[in-house]
Design a protein around this motif. Sequence first.
Motif, PDB file in Angstrom:
ATOM      1  N   ARG A   1      -7.809   6.227   2.900  1.00 33.36           N
ATOM      2  CA  ARG A   1      -7.660   6.780   1.553  1.00 33.36           C
ATOM      3  C   ARG A   1      -9.009   7.049   0.888  1.00 33.36           C
ATOM      4  O   ARG A   1      -9.081   7.790  -0.092  1.00 33.36           O
ATOM      5  CB  ARG A   1      -6.820   5.834   0.700  1.00 33.36           C
ATOM      6  N   SER A   2     -10.070   6.474   1.422  1.00 30.01           N
ATOM      7  CA  SER A   2     -11.394   6.701   0.843  1.00 30.01           C
ATOM      8  C   SER A   2     -12.046   7.980   1.373  1.00 30.01           C
ATOM      9  O   SER A   2     -13.045   8.446   0.807  1.00 30.01           O
ATOM     10  CB  SER A   2     -12.311   5.513   1.146  1.00 30.01           C
TER      11      SER A   2
ATOM     12  N   HIS B   1       0.800  -1.217   0.000  1.00 32.44           N
ATOM     13  CA  HIS B   1       0.000   0.000   0.000  1.00 32.44           C
ATOM     14  C   HIS B   1       0.840   1.277   0.000  1.00 32.44           C
ATOM     15  O   HIS B   1       0.289   2.374   0.093  1.00 32.44           O
ATOM     16  CB  HIS B   1      -0.938  -0.011   1.210  1.00 32.44           C
TER      17      HIS B   1
ATOM     18  N   TRP C   1      -5.933  -8.166   8.692  1.00 28.37           N
ATOM     19  CA  TRP C   1      -6.818  -7.422   7.790  1.00 28.37           C
ATOM     20  C   TRP C   1      -7.170  -6.041   8.346  1.00 28.37           C
ATOM     21  O   TRP C   1      -7.491  -5.121   7.576  1.00 28.37           O
ATOM     22  CB  TRP C   1      -8.103  -8.214   7.522  1.00 28.37           C
TER      23      TRP C   1
ATOM     24  N   ILE D   1      -5.979   1.296   6.237  1.00 27.24           N
ATOM     25  CA  ILE D   1      -5.266   2.047   5.200  1.00 27.24           C
ATOM     26  C   ILE D   1      -6.215   2.385   4.055  1.00 27.24           C
ATOM     27  O   ILE D   1      -6.281   3.538   3.585  1.00 27.24           O
ATOM     28  CB  ILE D   1      -4.059   1.240   4.690  1.00 27.24           C
ATOM     29  N   GLN D   2      -6.954   1.396   3.596  1.00 32.96           N
ATOM     30  CA  GLN D   2      -7.881   1.615   2.488  1.00 32.96           C
ATOM     31  C   GLN D   2      -8.988   2.588   2.878  1.00 32.96           C
ATOM     32  O   GLN D   2      -9.377   3.453   2.079  1.00 32.96           O
ATOM     33  CB  GLN D   2      -8.464   0.277   2.034  1.00 32.96           C
ATOM     34  N   TYR D   3      -9.482   2.476   4.099  1.00 27.52           N
ATOM     35  CA  TYR D   3     -10.539   3.370   4.552  1.00 27.52           C
ATOM     36  C   TYR D   3     -10.037   4.810   4.640  1.00 27.52           C
ATOM     37  O   TYR D   3     -10.728   5.746   4.218  1.00 27.52           O
ATOM     38  CB  TYR D   3     -11.082   2.919   5.895  1.00 27.52           C
TER      39      TYR D   3
ATOM     40  N   GLU E   1      -4.811  -3.470   6.869  1.00 27.12           N
ATOM     41  CA  GLU E   1      -5.102  -3.203   5.452  1.00 27.12           C
ATOM     42  C   GLU E   1      -6.374  -2.383   5.282  1.00 27.12           C
ATOM     43  O   GLU E   1      -6.408  -1.404   4.519  1.00 27.12           O
ATOM     44  CB  GLU E   1      -5.232  -4.522   4.692  1.00 27.12           C
ATOM     45  N   GLU E   2      -7.418  -2.745   5.977  1.00 27.27           N
ATOM     46  CA  GLU E   2      -8.695  -2.045   5.791  1.00 27.27           C
ATOM     47  C   GLU E   2      -8.649  -0.625   6.345  1.00 27.27           C
ATOM     48  O   GLU E   2      -9.302   0.271   5.806  1.00 27.27           O
ATOM     49  CB  GLU E   2      -9.840  -2.859   6.398  1.00 27.27           C
TER      50      GLU E   2
END
Length: 302
Positions: A277-278, A87, A267, A273-275, A270-271
């Motif tokens: 960025r959203s 990421h 997880w 990080i993704q959250y 990871e989630e």
Amino acid sequence: MNDQGQDQPWQWPDQEWRRLVNRVRAGRALRPKTWKGGARFAVALSFDSDHETNELRDGAQSINRLSWGQYGNRVGVPRILAVLEQHQVSASFYVPAVTALLYPDEQRRIIDAGHEIGLHGWIHERNSKLKIEDERELMLRSMETLEKITGHRPTGMRSPSGDFSNNTLALIRELGLAYDTSLGADDDCYELEMDGEPTGIVEIPFDWVRDDAVYFLMDRFSGLRPYTPPSAVFDIFKREMDGAHADGGLFELTMHPHVITNRSRIWIVEELIQYARSLPGGVWFARHDEIAAYVVKHSENP
């Protein structure tokens, strides 16, 4: 007076409790108007690589718990580094010197991947139990050990277990460190004061609510059974992140390689990080040393 001939706290004169309260205190706020690149908020991920030192610090010899610590090296750190690389996120690792001596290649791999390594004690000792000369010696020895192994001199520290003695801040100044991340007088960065005077040391707030250990660690020989489902831990961290985003502030998260990297938990990283960025407005993922330098330069309270 108690049996040792000492006054009880309710018998202290005003100057005594004021002296205790003012020894280490939050000073000026250090929140920038915007973060690097105009980002709405910042995320600082950190990992305390305690590995076997929690067991060693207590003079204990449980082979089971030592193997649990070894999991941090064999599985935990590689799994974390893989997620961060995937990421493209930088992070900070706080490493007891004994961990670094046990696993020097691990520390070099962390540095080579662009991450930061900060002080985290010699053997994860409790600073509040140390005399000042012992605390100083252990901090110096830890600094020299990490610098020798990694080729980089640490610029910040996290006191083991967040255990901050009356002398810790004075020693941080003596060592020339730029920041600390052991205390929690605010949600966002602030300058530390000592005995009512500014120190120039940045505090990047740490809080147990944003620490994986309090939700997952257990001890089979005691009543310590605080297990929280990973989904619930993610929800707590996510809500803390939502608050940081709403405030335009900092989301700092503390994790441990031997705790957060089980297959049922990794997880979460990871989630998050993704959250992040959203969320609208953008996010800056940064190491703690980068956060400390940025808030000093761009604070609304120069």
